[in-house]
Scaffold this motif. Structure first.
Motif, PDB file in Angstrom:
ATOM      1  N   MET A  76      11.344   5.776   6.258  1.00  0.00           N
ATOM      2  CA  MET A  76      10.986   4.366   6.355  1.00  0.00           C
ATOM      3  C   MET A  76      12.127   3.603   7.009  1.00  0.00           C
ATOM      4  O   MET A  76      13.284   3.776   6.643  1.00  0.00           O
ATOM      5  CB  MET A  76      10.721   3.803   4.956  1.00  0.00           C
ATOM      6  N   GLU A 106      11.907  -9.866   8.340  1.00  0.00           N
ATOM      7  CA  GLU A 106      10.811  -9.320   7.558  1.00  0.00           C
ATOM      8  C   GLU A 106      10.650 -10.072   6.250  1.00  0.00           C
ATOM      9  O   GLU A 106      11.577 -10.704   5.744  1.00  0.00           O
ATOM     10  CB  GLU A 106      11.055  -7.834   7.286  1.00  0.00           C
ATOM     11  N   ALA A 144       8.509  -8.035   0.543  1.00  0.00           N
ATOM     12  CA  ALA A 144       7.853  -6.769   0.864  1.00  0.00           C
ATOM     13  C   ALA A 144       8.325  -5.664  -0.069  1.00  0.00           C
ATOM     14  O   ALA A 144       9.472  -5.643  -0.527  1.00  0.00           O
ATOM     15  CB  ALA A 144       8.139  -6.386   2.312  1.00  0.00           C
ATOM     16  N   TYR A 155       8.971  -1.680  -0.301  1.00  0.00           N
ATOM     17  CA  TYR A 155       9.186  -0.486   0.494  1.00  0.00           C
ATOM     18  C   TYR A 155       8.812   0.712  -0.375  1.00  0.00           C
ATOM     19  O   TYR A 155       9.521   1.075  -1.308  1.00  0.00           O
ATOM     20  CB  TYR A 155      10.632  -0.443   0.987  1.00  0.00           C
ATOM     21  N   VAL A 156       7.640   1.271  -0.062  1.00  0.00           N
ATOM     22  CA  VAL A 156       7.020   2.271  -0.933  1.00  0.00           C
ATOM     23  C   VAL A 156       7.784   3.591  -0.868  1.00  0.00           C
ATOM     24  O   VAL A 156       8.056   4.116   0.221  1.00  0.00           O
ATOM     25  CB  VAL A 156       5.546   2.485  -0.536  1.00  0.00           C
ATOM     26  N   VAL A 176       1.941   2.092  -7.392  1.00  0.00           N
ATOM     27  CA  VAL A 176       2.698   2.123  -6.143  1.00  0.00           C
ATOM     28  C   VAL A 176       4.141   1.764  -6.488  1.00  0.00           C
ATOM     29  O   VAL A 176       4.410   0.661  -6.983  1.00  0.00           O
ATOM     30  CB  VAL A 176       2.119   1.140  -5.110  1.00  0.00           C
ATOM     31  N   ASP A 229      12.234  -3.636  -3.444  1.00  0.00           N
ATOM     32  CA  ASP A 229      12.135  -4.830  -2.614  1.00  0.00           C
ATOM     33  C   ASP A 229      13.322  -4.877  -1.658  1.00  0.00           C
ATOM     34  O   ASP A 229      14.134  -3.948  -1.599  1.00  0.00           O
ATOM     35  CB  ASP A 229      12.023  -6.094  -3.477  1.00  0.00           C
ATOM     36  N   ASP A 235       0.574   5.272   5.555  1.00  0.00           N
ATOM     37  CA  ASP A 235       1.103   3.943   5.258  1.00  0.00           C
ATOM     38  C   ASP A 235       0.298   3.348   4.108  1.00  0.00           C
ATOM     39  O   ASP A 235      -0.810   2.853   4.301  1.00  0.00           O
ATOM     40  CB  ASP A 235       1.013   3.056   6.497  1.00  0.00           C
ATOM     41  N   LEU A 236       0.850   3.431   2.908  1.00  0.00           N
ATOM     42  CA  LEU A 236       0.164   2.915   1.723  1.00  0.00           C
ATOM     43  C   LEU A 236       0.450   1.420   1.598  1.00  0.00           C
ATOM     44  O   LEU A 236       1.553   1.019   1.219  1.00  0.00           O
ATOM     45  CB  LEU A 236       0.634   3.666   0.479  1.00  0.00           C
ATOM     46  N   SER A 237      -0.549   0.614   1.918  1.00  0.00           N
ATOM     47  CA  SER A 237      -0.397  -0.842   1.881  1.00  0.00           C
ATOM     48  C   SER A 237      -1.609  -1.456   1.186  1.00  0.00           C
ATOM     49  O   SER A 237      -2.568  -1.893   1.844  1.00  0.00           O
ATOM     50  CB  SER A 237      -0.255  -1.409   3.300  1.00  0.00           C
ATOM     51  N   GLY A 240      -4.208  -3.969  -0.499  1.00  0.00           N
ATOM     52  CA  GLY A 240      -4.501  -5.379  -0.282  1.00  0.00           C
ATOM     53  C   GLY A 240      -4.162  -6.209  -1.508  1.00  0.00           C
ATOM     54  O   GLY A 240      -4.157  -5.709  -2.637  1.00  0.00           O
ATOM     55  N   GLU A 241      -3.887  -7.484  -1.280  1.00  0.00           N
ATOM     56  CA  GLU A 241      -3.496  -8.355  -2.389  1.00  0.00           C
ATOM     57  C   GLU A 241      -4.576  -8.442  -3.461  1.00  0.00           C
ATOM     58  O   GLU A 241      -4.284  -8.571  -4.645  1.00  0.00           O
ATOM     59  CB  GLU A 241      -3.176  -9.757  -1.857  1.00  0.00           C
TER      60      GLU A 241
END
Length: 319
Positions: A1, A8, A12, A14-15, A53, A57, A87-89, A91-92
């Motif tokens: 990563m 940025e 965020a 960082y997984v 997850v 931060d 890419d594990l992202s 949703g809110e």
């Protein structure tokens, strides 16, 4: 990563990794069953399960994001297990809770960030259901999650040990056979040149004293359920049978069934002070809190197969 830059989003995550928290699959270190594992994170045992997850931060602080999109997390884990990028992202809208700290012990860190550390304790969120701060808001601090202690023998290490046996079944099976063969060879060497004494009873049954009677040992030499003298193993098998005949079902996830080669199933069960792992076409192993580090084999015999079949029928399975 890649390391973040100043432009940025500072919020965020960082997984680093992810885990499933579902009735059929949850981190063994957290509890004997699904409700207990959820309680360790302060979550309700939602039947659909959660995805965890885990990451850092931009300041390097440890965070665990709980989401209800289990399928997304499962795909990410499967991809990583195959050596693929994903890419594990989430949703809110899928986020259920954001918890400080990590519930599992990790030996990795995001490059370009400060060393992993717990964020400062925060006030507990309101629980009065109003959506506003309750009368006691700010008086209690929410402490960061911390991994269970697996450095000494206890429930977390016992459950992790059972998972390790399930993961490396063939090696443990071979090890058990080797130990049985060694024990049998030692016993035979100690009786060299000693003729078995034949009595009237043994003449009638065709069995010499000192020899094994038919049915007294399982195929692999380990004790079968009908001949077990170990009180701990008897207790575990008794509790498992009680699950089948009790009017009250065991807690969700207490008995789980997973894939095994050759059409068999791998069974995992945990209870107060014990863990059980078995293959439906083979034998079983028991681990006990009162016997640190010991792995107790249970031979197949004639009683184990129907027990395993019944447990598999009631067990929860991955979707």
């Amino acid at each position: 990563m890649a390391a973040p830059d100043d432009s940025e989003d500072q919020d965020a995550l960082y997984v680093l990794t992810a885990a499933l928290l579902t009735p059929a699959r949850f981190p063994a270190a957290l509890g004997d069953d699904y409700p207990e594992s959820c309680a360790a994170l302060g979550l309700d045992p939602y039947p659909g399960g959660y995805g965890l997850v885990i990451g850092q931060d931009s300041d390097g602080a440890r965070w665990t994001v709980v989401v209800d999109d289990v399928s997304l997390v499962a795909v990410a884990i499967a991809s990583w297990d195959c050596g693929m990028e994903y890419d594990l992202s989430p949703g809110e809208r899928t986020v259920v809770s954001v918890l400080p700290g990590w519930p599992l012990d990790l030996a990795v860190a995001a490059p370009g960030l400060p060393a992993p550390h717990d964020p400062a304790p925060e006030p507990e969120p309101s629980r009065d259901g109003s959506g506003q701060d309750g009368p006691t808001a700010g008086t209690a601090l929410r402490l960061p999650l911390a991994p269970p202690d697996t450095g000494t023998w206890g429930p977390p290490q016992r459950r992790l040990g059972a998972d390790e046996i399930a993961l490396h079944w063939t090696q443990w099976r071979d090890r058990t056979e080797a130990e049985d063969a060694e024990a049998t060879g030692t016993a035979k060497r100690s009786e060299v040149a000693k003729e078995p004494e034949v009595t009237q009873d043994s003449e009638a049954t065709g069995t010499a004293q000192g020899a094994d009677a038919p049915g007294e040992s399982s195929e692999n030499g380990s004790p079968s359920p009908g001949e077990i003298s170990h009180p701990g193993i008897r207790r575990v098998l008794g509790e498992l049978r009680a699950y089948l005949h009790s009017d009250t079902a065991p807690p969700l996830g207490r008995v789980r069934s997973g894939f095994a080669p050759d059409g068999a199933r791998m069974l995992r069960a945990d209870g107060p002070g014990w863990s059980f792992v078995a293959r439906t076409d083979d034998m079983a192993f028991v681990l006990l809190d009162e016997e640190p580090g010991e792995v107790l084999p249970v031979g197949r015999g004639s009683e184990l197969p129907p027990l395993l079949k019944a447990l598999d029928a009631m067990a929860v399975r991955p979707a």
